[in-house]
Design a protein around this motif. Sequence first.
Motif, short mmCIF file in Angstrom:
data_model
loop_
_atom_site.label_atom_id
_atom_site.label_comp_id
_atom_site.label_asym_id
_atom_site.label_seq_id
_atom_site.Cartn_x
_atom_site.Cartn_y
_atom_site.Cartn_z
N THR A 2 37.85 45.05 33.65
CA THR A 2 37.49 46.05 34.64
C THR A 2 38.70 46.40 35.49
N LYS A 3 38.84 47.66 35.75
CA LYS A 3 39.96 48.14 36.56
C LYS A 3 39.62 48.01 38.03
N LYS A 4 40.57 47.47 38.80
CA LYS A 4 40.38 47.32 40.24
C LYS A 4 40.41 48.70 40.90
N PRO A 5 39.45 49.01 41.78
CA PRO A 5 39.45 50.32 42.42
C PRO A 5 40.70 50.50 43.29
N SER A 6 41.21 51.73 43.31
CA SER A 6 42.43 51.99 44.07
C SER A 6 42.15 52.30 45.54
N ALA A 7 40.90 52.50 45.91
CA ALA A 7 40.55 52.78 47.30
C ALA A 7 39.23 52.11 47.64
N ARG A 8 39.16 51.62 48.87
CA ARG A 8 37.93 50.98 49.35
C ARG A 8 37.59 51.56 50.71
N ASN A 9 36.33 51.80 50.95
CA ASN A 9 35.86 52.35 52.22
C ASN A 9 35.49 51.20 53.16
N HIS A 10 35.99 51.21 54.38
CA HIS A 10 35.69 50.19 55.38
C HIS A 10 35.50 50.85 56.73
N PHE A 11 34.82 50.13 57.60
CA PHE A 11 34.65 50.57 58.99
C PHE A 11 35.30 49.52 59.88
N PHE A 12 36.20 49.95 60.76
CA PHE A 12 36.89 49.07 61.69
C PHE A 12 36.74 49.61 63.10
N THR A 13 36.81 48.71 64.04
CA THR A 13 36.92 49.08 65.45
C THR A 13 38.40 48.97 65.80
N PRO A 14 39.06 50.05 66.14
CA PRO A 14 40.51 50.01 66.37
C PRO A 14 40.97 49.02 67.43
N SER A 15 40.15 48.74 68.43
CA SER A 15 40.58 47.78 69.45
C SER A 15 40.60 46.34 68.91
N HIS A 16 39.94 46.09 67.79
CA HIS A 16 39.90 44.75 67.20
C HIS A 16 40.74 44.65 65.94
N THR A 17 41.41 45.72 65.57
CA THR A 17 42.19 45.77 64.34
C THR A 17 43.59 46.27 64.67
N THR A 18 44.58 45.68 64.04
CA THR A 18 45.95 46.12 64.24
C THR A 18 46.24 47.32 63.36
N LEU A 19 46.45 48.47 63.99
CA LEU A 19 46.77 49.71 63.29
C LEU A 19 48.10 50.22 63.82
N THR A 20 49.06 50.38 62.93
CA THR A 20 50.37 50.91 63.31
C THR A 20 50.80 51.96 62.30
N VAL A 21 51.77 52.75 62.69
CA VAL A 21 52.28 53.79 61.79
C VAL A 21 53.13 53.13 60.71
N HIS A 22 53.04 53.64 59.52
CA HIS A 22 53.79 53.13 58.38
C HIS A 22 55.28 53.34 58.62
N PRO A 23 56.13 52.37 58.28
CA PRO A 23 57.58 52.55 58.50
C PRO A 23 58.16 53.79 57.81
N LYS A 24 57.65 54.16 56.66
CA LYS A 24 58.14 55.35 55.96
C LYS A 24 57.67 56.64 56.64
N ALA A 25 56.69 56.55 57.51
CA ALA A 25 56.16 57.72 58.22
C ALA A 25 56.58 57.75 59.68
N SER A 26 57.34 56.77 60.12
CA SER A 26 57.65 56.68 61.55
C SER A 26 58.49 57.85 62.06
N MET A 27 59.47 58.31 61.27
CA MET A 27 60.30 59.44 61.72
C MET A 27 59.46 60.71 61.82
N ALA A 28 58.58 60.91 60.85
CA ALA A 28 57.70 62.09 60.89
C ALA A 28 56.76 61.99 62.10
N TYR A 29 56.26 60.80 62.38
CA TYR A 29 55.37 60.61 63.52
C TYR A 29 56.09 60.91 64.84
#
Length: 183
Positions: A2-29
């Motif tokens: 079986t092939k592993k799915p390339s995307a998974r749907n999740h629900f997070f609360t941003p105040s409880h999860t570490t979310l940062t900008v990707h290093p490759k996207a930081s200049m664009a950000y």
Amino acid sequence: MTKKPSARNHFFTPSHTTLTVHPKASMAYKTWLKCRPKTSPIHLADIDKYHKPPIRIISSDKEGYLYFDNFERMADIFLYETDISQPFIIITGNDQQITKMAWVEVLRLCRYQNVDHVSLWQHLRHDCAATTLKQLMGCDSLFNEDYCDFAGINIDRYFYRQRSLKPVKKTFDLAQNTDWTNV
């Protein structure tokens, strides 16, 4: 097998999860932050989490999760919806595609009303790789005319706005060591 799915749907609360900008996207950000027009946000706090637009993120071992596009939506989440569960799609990362998607977010600014096109174009030419910019804009060169065609603005207005900006004046500084004056 079986092939592993390339995307998974999740629900997070941003105040409880570490979310940062990707290093490759930081200049664009950073460019997006400098050039975005100040607009009133659309508050999606009262909309059910299953109806909100999902945001693609990449799982990182060290930094939690990394986002690379939807900068405006992420800014609204960080400002107004940090304690509310949000839909995220966890995908596998491809650095070249991540970089392109981040610069797409910056190029979308040229469609906004009240954006400073002269400043945006200067930042794009300085910060974004020329090959990426040519691919995304669908042009062979990166002249002012190419940007105006892409942005759908009048070239004469662009040049008028460019002339109306005050040039940065170079200051004449005295030497730091002025011992020669006490002779």
